[in-house]
Design a protein around this motif. Structure first.
Motif, short mmCIF file in Angstrom:
data_model
loop_
_atom_site.label_atom_id
_atom_site.label_comp_id
_atom_site.label_asym_id
_atom_site.label_seq_id
_atom_site.Cartn_x
_atom_site.Cartn_y
_atom_site.Cartn_z
N LEU A 3 -28.21 -60.65 -35.35
CA LEU A 3 -29.44 -61.03 -36.03
C LEU A 3 -29.21 -61.18 -37.53
N HIS A 4 -28.40 -60.29 -38.09
CA HIS A 4 -28.09 -60.37 -39.52
C HIS A 4 -27.37 -61.68 -39.85
N GLN A 5 -26.44 -62.08 -38.99
CA GLN A 5 -25.73 -63.34 -39.21
C GLN A 5 -26.66 -64.54 -39.07
N ARG A 6 -27.58 -64.46 -38.12
CA ARG A 6 -28.53 -65.56 -37.97
C ARG A 6 -29.43 -65.70 -39.20
N VAL A 7 -29.90 -64.57 -39.70
CA VAL A 7 -30.76 -64.62 -40.89
C VAL A 7 -29.98 -65.15 -42.08
N LEU A 178 -33.30 -50.43 -36.89
CA LEU A 178 -32.79 -51.08 -35.69
C LEU A 178 -31.40 -50.55 -35.33
N GLY A 179 -30.56 -50.31 -36.34
CA GLY A 179 -29.24 -49.74 -36.07
C GLY A 179 -29.34 -48.36 -35.46
N GLU A 180 -30.26 -47.55 -36.00
CA GLU A 180 -30.44 -46.22 -35.43
C GLU A 180 -31.00 -46.31 -34.02
N LEU A 181 -31.92 -47.27 -33.80
CA LEU A 181 -32.49 -47.43 -32.46
C LEU A 181 -31.41 -47.78 -31.45
N SER A 182 -30.47 -48.66 -31.83
CA SER A 182 -29.39 -49.02 -30.90
C SER A 182 -28.53 -47.81 -30.57
#
Length: 419
Positions: A3-7, A178-182
Motif C-alpha cells: 500500500l505504501h508503494q501504491r501511494v 496497520l503495521g502493528e495490526l499485521s
C-alpha cells in the motif's frame, strides 16, 4: 506491491503530471506572448527608425547615421538593418554582434517563432528617400524563455521531491497502526493475542483498532475454550484419572511409533501388588491416593529425564519406556526406580523389595506385540521365582504371551496327571 508503494507511485505520478502540465502551459503562454511582442516590436522599431532617418539622409551625415543605427542594432531583437538610398543606390548594412545563446533546436521549432523581416519606405513627406529593411531574430527571447522554463522545472522537481518525501513520512506515521495490526494478526494466528497500543488521530484507523481488539478478544476466548476442551478431552482419552499417568492406549501408540522407526527401546513392566492389598485393607480412596503419589514419584526429575513414557496399563501394572538399549543407562535407571519404589513403600510402612515385580525387555527390530510379550514373560518369571526384577539375556528371552504360557502349563499338568 504494498500500500505504501501504491501511494508513493500515485504521488510521484501526480507530481510528474503537475510538472508536465505546468511546464506546457507556461511554455505555450510564453511562446504566444513572444509572438505578440515580436510583431509589436517590429512595427514600432521600424516606424521609429523610419521617422529618424530622413533628417540624417538629407544631410548625408554618415557618422550620425551610424550612431543612429547602432542604437537599434544593439537591441537583442534586432539582428540586421539595411538602408538603401534611392538617389545613390548604395546599400548600407549593419549586423548584430551579440553572442548567440545555445538553445535546443527542438525547443526553437516548438515555439513556432522565426526570423521576421520588415521593410518600410523612408520619405520626408513628399519625396521617397530610401528603403529601410529591419531583420528581427527571436533567438534571444527564445533563449530567455528556455532559461525560465528550466528554472521553473527545477523548482517544480525540487518541490515534487519534498512532497513525495513528506507524503511518505506522513503515510508511514498515519498508517503505523496497520503495521502493528499485521503483527498482532500473525500472533493471533499462532494463538497469542495482545491488544494494539499504537495510537492514531485517524478516526477510521482508530475504529479499525477498536474492532480488531474486540474481535481478537473474542478469538482469544474461543481459542482458550478450545484448548481447555482439548485438554479435557486429552485427559479423558489419554490420561488415567487416578494416577494422572498416560493410559494404555496412549502408551501403545507411542511404543508402536518408536518400534516402527527401529529405535533401540527398553520396556519395563512393573506390577505393584501392594496396591491391591491396600485396596482390600483400606479401601479405594486410600489406594487411589497411593496411586497419585506413585505417579508423581515416577514423574520426578531424576526419573523423568531418562524415560520417555510412563503409563498405567491396568489396576496394578505400570509400563515404562526408555529410548535406549545401552546397558549402563538402563541399569542406572533401574537402580533409581527401585530406590524410588522402596521409598514409597517405606512412606506407607510396608517392607521394602516386597509386593512388586519388574520385567525388563529390550528390542530394536521386534514388533510392539512381541516386545510387550517379552516384557510380560520377564515379569511372570520374576513373580514365579519371587524376584524383584528379571532382566533376561538373549538366550533367556521367551516371546510367548501370557496366554500361550498358561496353555503350555495346563497341557503339562494334564500330561503329568495322565502318567
Amino acid at each position: 506491491m504494498t500500500l505504501h508503494q501504491r501511494v508513493l507511485s500515485f504521488v510521484v505520478a501526480a507530481a510528474v503530471i503537475t510538472v508536465l502540465v505546468t511546464t506546457t502551459v507556461v511554455f505555450h503562454l510564453g511562446a504566444d506572448q513572444l509572438k505578440q511582442e515580436q510583431q509589436q516590436q517590429a512595427s514600432v522599431l521600424s516606424q521609429t527608425l523610419a521617422e529618424a532617418v530622413p533628417a540624417v539622409l538629407e544631410q548625408s551625415d554618415e557618422q550620425r547615421l551610424a550612431q543612429l543605427t547602432s542604437q537599434f542594432i544593439g537591441m537583442p531583437q534586432v539582428s540586421g538593418i539595411i538602408i538603401e538610398p534611392m538617389l545613390s543606390g548604395e546599400r548600407q548594412i549593419w549586423a548584430s554582434d551579440l553572442p548567440a545563446t545555445h538553445v535546443p533546436n527542438w525547443f526553437v521549432t516548438a515555439t513556432g517563432l522565426t526570423v521576421n523581416t520588415t521593410s518600410v519606405s523612408v520619405s520626408n513627406g513628399w519625396t521617397q528617400l530610401a528603403k529601410l529593411t529591419m531583420t528581427f531574430d527571436p533567438h534571444q527571447d527564445i533563449a530567455e524563455l528556455w532559461q525560465q522554463l528550466m528554472r521553473l522545472v527545477s523548482w517544480l522537481l525540487a518541490a515534487s521531491v519534498v512532497v513525495v518525501f513528506t507524503a511518505s513520512f506522513m503515510f508511514r506515521r498515519v498508517t503505523a497502526p496497520l503495521g502493528e495490526l499485521s503483527q498482532r494478526l500473525m500472533s493471533l494466528g499462532h494463538g497469542d493475542f495482545h491488544p494494539t497500543r499504537v495510537t492514531t488521530s485517524v478516526s477510521d484507523l482508530s475504529t479499525l483498532q477498536h474492532a480488531f481488539n474486540l474481535a481478537g478478544q473474542q478469538v482469544a476466548r474461543v481459542q482458550q475454550s478450545q484448548q481447555d476442551e482439548l485438554s479435557r478431552l486429552r485427559d479423558k482419552l489419554m490420561v488415567d484419572p487416578v494416577s494422572r499417568l498416560p493410559n494404555r492406549g496412549y502408551f501403545q501408540h507411542q511404543l508402536q511409533s518408536f518400534v516402527k522407526d527401529e529405535i533401540g527401546c527398553t520396556l519395563m513392566l512393573l506390577e505393584a501388588d501392594w496396591l491391591s492389598r491396600l485396596r482390600a485393607r483400606y479401601g479405594y480412596q486410600y489406594r487411589d491416593q497411593c496411586w497419585r503419589l506413585l505417579g508423581e514419584a515416577l514423574n520426578q526429575d531424576g526419573l523423568a529425564n531418562t524415560h520417555q513414557v510412563v503409563a498405567r496399563l491396568s489396576h496394578n501394572e505400570v509400563a515404562i519406556l526408555l529410548i535406549t538399549d545401552e546397558e549402563k543407562t538402563v541399569r542406572r535407571y533401574l537402580r533409581q526406580l527401585l530406590r524410588m519404589i522402596n521409598q514409597e513403600l517405606e512412606n506407607i510402612s510396608l517392607p521394602v523389595n516386597q509386593g512388586f515385580h519388574l520385567g525388563i525387555a529390550q528390542t530394536r527390530t521386534d514388533e510392539t506385540v512381541s516386545l510387550m510379550a517379552k516384557a510380560d514373560n520377564a515379569l511372570q518369571h520374576a513373580k514365579r521365582h519371587q524376584e524383584v526384577y528379571f532382566w533376561p539375556t538373549d538366550e533367556q528371552v521367551d516371546s510367548r504371551t501370557r496366554d500361550a504360557m498358561a496353555s503350555t502349563y495346563t497341557c503339562s499338568m494334564r500330561c503329568n496327571k495322565t502318567h
